[in-house]
Design a protein around this motif. Structure first.
Motif, PDB file in Angstrom:
ATOM      1  N   TYR A  19      50.639  74.244  21.672  1.00 14.92           N
ATOM      2  CA  TYR A  19      51.955  74.871  21.539  1.00 14.92           C
ATOM      3  C   TYR A  19      51.846  76.260  20.911  1.00 14.92           C
ATOM      4  O   TYR A  19      52.415  77.240  21.405  1.00 14.92           O
ATOM      5  N   ASN A  20      51.094  76.345  19.823  1.00 14.04           N
ATOM      6  CA  ASN A  20      50.989  77.619  19.113  1.00 14.04           C
ATOM      7  C   ASN A  20      50.178  78.652  19.888  1.00 14.04           C
ATOM      8  O   ASN A  20      50.496  79.851  19.852  1.00 14.04           O
ATOM      9  N   LEU A  21      49.154  78.207  20.592  1.00 12.27           N
ATOM     10  CA  LEU A  21      48.362  79.144  21.387  1.00 12.27           C
ATOM     11  C   LEU A  21      49.144  79.643  22.599  1.00 12.27           C
ATOM     12  O   LEU A  21      49.124  80.840  22.911  1.00 12.27           O
ATOM     13  N   GLU A  22      49.837  78.737  23.271  1.00 12.27           N
ATOM     14  CA  GLU A  22      50.600  79.150  24.453  1.00 12.27           C
ATOM     15  C   GLU A  22      51.747  80.080  24.082  1.00 12.27           C
ATOM     16  O   GLU A  22      52.079  81.009  24.833  1.00 12.27           O
ATOM     17  N   ARG A  23      52.334  79.869  22.918  1.00 12.65           N
ATOM     18  CA  ARG A  23      53.387  80.779  22.452  1.00 12.65           C
ATOM     19  C   ARG A  23      52.858  82.200  22.267  1.00 12.65           C
ATOM     20  O   ARG A  23      53.602  83.174  22.351  1.00 12.65           O
ATOM     21  N   SER A  24      51.550  82.296  21.980  1.00 13.33           N
ATOM     22  CA  SER A  24      50.929  83.609  21.771  1.00 13.33           C
ATOM     23  C   SER A  24      50.299  84.166  23.041  1.00 13.33           C
ATOM     24  O   SER A  24      49.584  85.172  22.992  1.00 13.33           O
ATOM     25  N   GLY A  25      50.543  83.491  24.165  1.00 13.65           N
ATOM     26  CA  GLY A  25      50.113  84.035  25.447  1.00 13.65           C
ATOM     27  C   GLY A  25      48.767  83.580  25.953  1.00 13.65           C
ATOM     28  O   GLY A  25      48.254  84.131  26.933  1.00 13.65           O
ATOM     29  N   PHE A  26      48.164  82.564  25.321  1.00 14.29           N
ATOM     30  CA  PHE A  26      46.877  82.059  25.777  1.00 14.29           C
ATOM     31  C   PHE A  26      47.048  80.934  26.784  1.00 14.29           C
ATOM     32  O   PHE A  26      48.012  80.161  26.718  1.00 14.29           O
ATOM     33  N   GLU A  27      46.113  80.823  27.693  1.00 15.80           N
ATOM     34  CA  GLU A  27      46.029  79.658  28.573  1.00 15.80           C
ATOM     35  C   GLU A  27      45.208  78.595  27.847  1.00 15.80           C
ATOM     36  O   GLU A  27      44.136  78.904  27.308  1.00 15.80           O
ATOM     37  N   VAL A  28      45.685  77.359  27.824  1.00 13.40           N
ATOM     38  CA  VAL A  28      45.034  76.310  27.040  1.00 13.40           C
ATOM     39  C   VAL A  28      44.590  75.154  27.943  1.00 13.40           C
ATOM     40  O   VAL A  28      45.373  74.622  28.731  1.00 13.40           O
ATOM     41  N   LEU A  29      43.326  74.773  27.796  1.00 11.96           N
ATOM     42  CA  LEU A  29      42.772  73.571  28.402  1.00 11.96           C
ATOM     43  C   LEU A  29      42.472  72.593  27.276  1.00 11.96           C
ATOM     44  O   LEU A  29      42.239  73.014  26.139  1.00 11.96           O
ATOM     45  N   THR A  30      42.429  71.303  27.574  1.00 10.14           N
ATOM     46  CA  THR A  30      42.140  70.320  26.533  1.00 10.14           C
ATOM     47  C   THR A  30      41.083  69.328  27.007  1.00 10.14           C
ATOM     48  O   THR A  30      40.886  69.110  28.208  1.00 10.14           O
ATOM     49  N   ALA A  31      40.406  68.731  26.030  1.00 13.36           N
ATOM     50  CA  ALA A  31      39.426  67.671  26.293  1.00 13.36           C
ATOM     51  C   ALA A  31      39.495  66.695  25.131  1.00 13.36           C
ATOM     52  O   ALA A  31      39.532  67.108  23.972  1.00 13.36           O
ATOM     53  N   PRO A  32      39.497  65.365  25.424  1.00 13.69           N
ATOM     54  CA  PRO A  32      39.645  64.369  24.362  1.00 13.69           C
ATOM     55  C   PRO A  32      38.330  63.833  23.811  1.00 13.69           C
ATOM     56  O   PRO A  32      38.339  63.039  22.867  1.00 13.69           O
ATOM     57  N   ASP A  33      37.185  64.230  24.391  1.00 12.53           N
ATOM     58  CA  ASP A  33      35.903  63.672  23.955  1.00 12.53           C
ATOM     59  C   ASP A  33      34.776  64.644  24.267  1.00 12.53           C
ATOM     60  O   ASP A  33      34.966  65.646  24.969  1.00 12.53           O
ATOM     61  N   GLY A  34      33.592  64.329  23.759  1.00 11.90           N
ATOM     62  CA  GLY A  34      32.458  65.211  23.925  1.00 11.90           C
ATOM     63  C   GLY A  34      32.008  65.445  25.353  1.00 11.90           C
ATOM     64  O   GLY A  34      31.847  66.599  25.769  1.00 11.90           O
ATOM     65  N   PRO A  35      31.797  64.380  26.149  1.00  9.41           N
ATOM     66  CA  PRO A  35      31.347  64.585  27.525  1.00  9.41           C
ATOM     67  C   PRO A  35      32.323  65.422  28.351  1.00  9.41           C
ATOM     68  O   PRO A  35      31.912  66.304  29.110  1.00  9.41           O
TER      69      PRO A  35
END
Length: 232
Positions: A19-35
């Motif tokens: 939320y905070n990164l996208e508000r600042s204009g960044f594209e955000v990807l996520t990953a829930p684990d190491g692999p």
């Protein structure tokens, strides 16, 4: 658009950071684990990675080590975001190549500030607009991030390169740790000058004939460091 990969197994943390990164204009990807993090990093080559340590599958320190060992992802800056706040954990993370270490609970505003600082390396730092810099046996092809000692190529991590570059621009000058934090990392780093010591240690291992008895990077006790003048 600048792309950031957020690696955390807590959905609430993922969403808060997103939320905070996208508000600042960044594209955000996520990953829930190491692999998943390793696969996404190699596939998408994000501009920065925010990495938790306590991850399922492969823990964050091992993820960091593998990212820095992979040529495709080695230059991607990493901010560790972790509930582990022991000094040993911080030092280990930095030694594995992380650029910053933020502890939970954290301020989203502070994290955003640190993200912006890490991304500053995408813009050439102070003095890095010159193509080449040579001092004694040391040669830097600045914009290509290439470093040579007596015509032998030496691999430096991005922050090691910037630190070495600043030393060579200031040969013979005593440089306080706080100044090096400001110039290389871009901010006070919560007065954690151990960051500088860790990177100097790694730099000595790569440029000094005997790292235990350095002839180039001199420690100025309780102050900082000086790169000694080289006499032909």
């Amino acid at each position: 658009m600048t792309k950031i990969l957020v690696v955390d197994d807590e959905v609430a943390i993922q969403e808060l950071v997103r939320y905070n990164l996208e508000r600042s204009g960044f594209e955000v990807l996520t990953a829930p684990d190491g692999p998943t993090a390793l696969a996404k990093a190699e596939q998408t080559l994000p501009d920065l990675i925010i990495l938790d340590l306590m991850l399922p599958g492969i823990d964050g320190l091992e993820v960091c080590r593998r990212l820095k060992a992979n040529k495709a992802t080695a230059a991607i800056p990493i901010i560790i975001l972790s509930a582990k706040n022991d000094e040993l954990d911080k030092i280990l993370g930095l030694e594995l190549g992380a650029d910053d270490y933020v502890t939970k609970p954290f301020s989203p505003r502070e994290l955003l500030a640190r993200v912006k600082v890490c991304l500053r390396r995408l813009i050439l730092p102070e003095g890095m607009d010159q193509p080449r810099l040579q001092v004694g046996p040391f040669l830097m092809e600045v914009q290509e991030y290439r470093f040579y000692i007596a015509n032998t190529a030496i691999k430096l991590a991005p922050k090691e390169f910037e630190l070495m570059h600043y030393f060579l621009l200031n040969v013979g000058k005593v440089l306080r740790r706080e100044l090096l934090l400001q110039k290389i990392w871009g901010y006070d780093y919560c007065a954690d000058t151990r960051t500088v010591d860790v990177h100097v240690h790694h730099l000595r291992e790569k440029i000094e004939p005997d790292p235990a008895n350095p002839i180039y990077i001199e420690t100025i006790r309780r102050v900082g460091y000086r790169f000694r003048e080289i006499v032909d």
